[in-house]
Design a protein around this motif. Structure first.
Motif, PDB file in Angstrom:
ATOM      1  N   ASP A 198       0.810  -1.220   0.000  1.00 55.90           N
ATOM      2  CA  ASP A 198       0.000   0.000   0.000  1.00 55.90           C
ATOM      3  C   ASP A 198       0.841   1.267   0.000  1.00 55.90           C
ATOM      4  O   ASP A 198       0.455   2.269  -0.589  1.00 55.90           O
ATOM      5  CB  ASP A 198      -0.905   0.052   1.234  1.00 55.90           C
ATOM      6  CG  ASP A 198      -1.921  -1.065   1.284  1.00 55.90           C
ATOM      7  OD1 ASP A 198      -2.384  -1.490   0.218  1.00 55.90           O
ATOM      8  OD2 ASP A 198      -2.254  -1.513   2.392  1.00 55.90           O
ATOM      9  N   THR A 199       1.971   1.228   0.662  1.00 56.43           N
ATOM     10  CA  THR A 199       2.813   2.409   0.786  1.00 56.43           C
ATOM     11  C   THR A 199       3.376   2.845  -0.558  1.00 56.43           C
ATOM     12  O   THR A 199       3.396   4.026  -0.884  1.00 56.43           O
ATOM     13  CB  THR A 199       3.973   2.148   1.770  1.00 56.43           C
ATOM     14  OG1 THR A 199       3.416   1.687   3.008  1.00 56.43           O
ATOM     15  CG2 THR A 199       4.779   3.399   2.011  1.00 56.43           C
ATOM     16  N   LEU A 200       3.827   1.874  -1.368  1.00 60.09           N
ATOM     17  CA  LEU A 200       4.433   2.184  -2.669  1.00 60.09           C
ATOM     18  C   LEU A 200       3.449   2.054  -3.836  1.00 60.09           C
ATOM     19  O   LEU A 200       3.818   2.319  -4.977  1.00 60.09           O
ATOM     20  CB  LEU A 200       5.630   1.261  -2.908  1.00 60.09           C
ATOM     21  CG  LEU A 200       6.782   1.366  -1.918  1.00 60.09           C
ATOM     22  CD1 LEU A 200       7.847   0.316  -2.216  1.00 60.09           C
ATOM     23  CD2 LEU A 200       7.378   2.769  -1.949  1.00 60.09           C
ATOM     24  N   ASN A 201       2.219   1.619  -3.546  1.00 62.94           N
ATOM     25  CA  ASN A 201       1.225   1.341  -4.584  1.00 62.94           C
ATOM     26  C   ASN A 201       1.779   0.368  -5.625  1.00 62.94           C
ATOM     27  O   ASN A 201       1.705   0.608  -6.831  1.00 62.94           O
ATOM     28  CB  ASN A 201       0.728   2.624  -5.248  1.00 62.94           C
ATOM     29  CG  ASN A 201      -0.207   3.386  -4.344  1.00 62.94           C
ATOM     30  OD1 ASN A 201       0.189   3.808  -3.271  1.00 62.94           O
ATOM     31  ND2 ASN A 201      -1.443   3.541  -4.764  1.00 62.94           N
ATOM     32  N   ILE A 202       2.320  -0.728  -5.126  1.00 57.17           N
ATOM     33  CA  ILE A 202       2.886  -1.773  -5.979  1.00 57.17           C
ATOM     34  C   ILE A 202       2.276  -3.109  -5.579  1.00 57.17           C
ATOM     35  O   ILE A 202       2.120  -3.406  -4.397  1.00 57.17           O
ATOM     36  CB  ILE A 202       4.424  -1.833  -5.845  1.00 57.17           C
ATOM     37  CG1 ILE A 202       5.054  -0.574  -6.435  1.00 57.17           C
ATOM     38  CG2 ILE A 202       4.987  -3.081  -6.507  1.00 57.17           C
ATOM     39  CD1 ILE A 202       6.548  -0.472  -6.234  1.00 57.17           C
ATOM     40  N   THR A 203       1.925  -3.909  -6.579  1.00 56.59           N
ATOM     41  CA  THR A 203       1.536  -5.286  -6.335  1.00 56.59           C
ATOM     42  C   THR A 203       2.608  -6.181  -6.956  1.00 56.59           C
ATOM     43  O   THR A 203       3.133  -5.877  -8.028  1.00 56.59           O
ATOM     44  CB  THR A 203       0.128  -5.609  -6.888  1.00 56.59           C
ATOM     45  OG1 THR A 203      -0.191  -6.963  -6.558  1.00 56.59           O
ATOM     46  CG2 THR A 203       0.015  -5.386  -8.369  1.00 56.59           C
ATOM     47  N   GLU A 204       2.959  -7.227  -6.241  1.00 58.51           N
ATOM     48  CA  GLU A 204       3.965  -8.176  -6.714  1.00 58.51           C
ATOM     49  C   GLU A 204       3.267  -9.481  -7.061  1.00 58.51           C
ATOM     50  O   GLU A 204       2.560 -10.052  -6.243  1.00 58.51           O
ATOM     51  CB  GLU A 204       5.030  -8.416  -5.646  1.00 58.51           C
ATOM     52  CG  GLU A 204       5.856  -7.194  -5.349  1.00 58.51           C
ATOM     53  CD  GLU A 204       6.948  -7.458  -4.306  1.00 58.51           C
ATOM     54  OE1 GLU A 204       6.948  -8.545  -3.687  1.00 58.51           O
ATOM     55  OE2 GLU A 204       7.781  -6.570  -4.117  1.00 58.51           O
ATOM     56  N   HIS A 205       3.467  -9.919  -8.292  1.00 57.38           N
ATOM     57  CA  HIS A 205       2.889 -11.165  -8.777  1.00 57.38           C
ATOM     58  C   HIS A 205       3.981 -12.231  -8.809  1.00 57.38           C
ATOM     59  O   HIS A 205       4.916 -12.135  -9.599  1.00 57.38           O
ATOM     60  CB  HIS A 205       2.321 -10.983 -10.185  1.00 57.38           C
ATOM     61  CG  HIS A 205       1.209  -9.982 -10.263  1.00 57.38           C
ATOM     62  ND1 HIS A 205       0.768  -9.468 -11.450  1.00 57.38           N
ATOM     63  CD2 HIS A 205       0.449  -9.415  -9.298  1.00 57.38           C
ATOM     64  CE1 HIS A 205      -0.225  -8.630 -11.219  1.00 57.38           C
ATOM     65  NE2 HIS A 205      -0.429  -8.571  -9.929  1.00 57.38           N
ATOM     66  N   TYR A 206       3.867 -13.233  -7.945  1.00 59.84           N
ATOM     67  CA  TYR A 206       4.808 -14.350  -7.901  1.00 59.84           C
ATOM     68  C   TYR A 206       4.276 -15.410  -8.868  1.00 59.84           C
ATOM     69  O   TYR A 206       3.343 -16.149  -8.543  1.00 59.84           O
ATOM     70  CB  TYR A 206       4.935 -14.892  -6.482  1.00 59.84           C
ATOM     71  CG  TYR A 206       5.462 -13.840  -5.526  1.00 59.84           C
ATOM     72  CD1 TYR A 206       6.824 -13.749  -5.247  1.00 59.84           C
ATOM     73  CD2 TYR A 206       4.608 -12.912  -4.934  1.00 59.84           C
ATOM     74  CE1 TYR A 206       7.320 -12.768  -4.394  1.00 59.84           C
ATOM     75  CE2 TYR A 206       5.096 -11.927  -4.077  1.00 59.84           C
ATOM     76  CZ  TYR A 206       6.445 -11.864  -3.822  1.00 59.84           C
ATOM     77  OH  TYR A 206       6.938 -10.889  -2.987  1.00 59.84           O
ATOM     78  N   ILE A 207       4.847 -15.467 -10.049  1.00 58.42           N
ATOM     79  CA  ILE A 207       4.292 -16.255 -11.148  1.00 58.42           C
ATOM     80  C   ILE A 207       4.503 -17.750 -10.913  1.00 58.42           C
ATOM     81  O   ILE A 207       5.625 -18.237 -10.861  1.00 58.42           O
ATOM     82  CB  ILE A 207       4.887 -15.809 -12.493  1.00 58.42           C
ATOM     83  CG1 ILE A 207       4.554 -14.325 -12.720  1.00 58.42           C
ATOM     84  CG2 ILE A 207       4.355 -16.675 -13.630  1.00 58.42           C
ATOM     85  CD1 ILE A 207       5.198 -13.716 -13.940  1.00 58.42           C
ATOM     86  N   GLU A 208       3.373 -18.459 -10.804  1.00 57.78           N
ATOM     87  CA  GLU A 208       3.381 -19.900 -10.573  1.00 57.78           C
ATOM     88  C   GLU A 208       3.170 -20.691 -11.860  1.00 57.78           C
ATOM     89  O   GLU A 208       3.589 -21.836 -11.956  1.00 57.78           O
ATOM     90  CB  GLU A 208       2.270 -20.263  -9.586  1.00 57.78           C
ATOM     91  CG  GLU A 208       2.453 -19.619  -8.224  1.00 57.78           C
ATOM     92  CD  GLU A 208       1.314 -19.935  -7.291  1.00 57.78           C
ATOM     93  OE1 GLU A 208       1.590 -20.458  -6.200  1.00 57.78           O
ATOM     94  OE2 GLU A 208       0.141 -19.670  -7.647  1.00 57.78           O
TER      95      GLU A 208
END
Length: 162
Positions: free
Chosen positions: A106-116
């Motif tokens: 939320d702080t950086l407005n970033i979502t991280e997608h760990y690709i499975e």
């Protein structure tokens, strides 16, 4: 006492995590060629793409998008994988899909997608970071990169009836 104050504050803050939950439809893919240019709709194989993204609200996400009129393509091969023509294979390569575990910062407005799972082997097991912005019923995702051109995908929230 100070610990209790911080605990209560953190619990009362809303997280963007829940804003992602649900189904979204791809509205437009845009490109920016340099730092001073405006965002413009892509005109290459990403022109008029369509598809969906779904966030399950538990940390799982799936995305699928294809070229315009993807579903209308008539395969030239007579059936089965061994009969696919070069054109058939090119058509299938315009299909993009992946499944991930995701986290939201939320702080950086970033979502991280760990690709499975993904249809492009080189992306398997990697982390795709996306800058995000919510604007009304629109979710804007920008793949993070240090080079131009840059792209962003705009997704519109679907109001599915439960």
């Amino acid at each position: 006492m100070l610990t209790l104050l911080f605990s209560c504050t953190a619990e009362n803050e809303t997280s963007d995590f829940n804003k992602f939950t649900g189904r979204w439809t791809l509205n437009i893919v845009e490109i920016k060629t340099d730092s001073i240019s405006n965002w413009k709709p892509r005109q290459d194989h990403y022109k008029n793409r369509k598809g969906f993204i779904i966030y399950d609200g538990k940390g799982g996400m799936g995305v699928h998008h294809v070229t315009e009129n993807y579903e209308k393509y008539k395969f030239e091969g007579s059936g089965g994988l061994d009969s696919l023509t070069v054109n058939d294979l090119r058509h299938l390569a315009n299909n993009f899909v992946y499944f991930v575990k995701y986290k939201v910062n939320d702080t950086l407005n970033i979502t991280e997608h760990y690709i499975e799972s993904v249809n492009f082997q080189r992306m398997w097991g990697t982390i795709a970071k996306r800058k995000y912005l919510f604007s009304g019923d629109t979710l804007v995702l920008n793949p993070l990169t240090n080079r131009y051109p840059k792209i962003r995908l705009k997704w519109i929230k679907l109001n599915d009836i439960e």
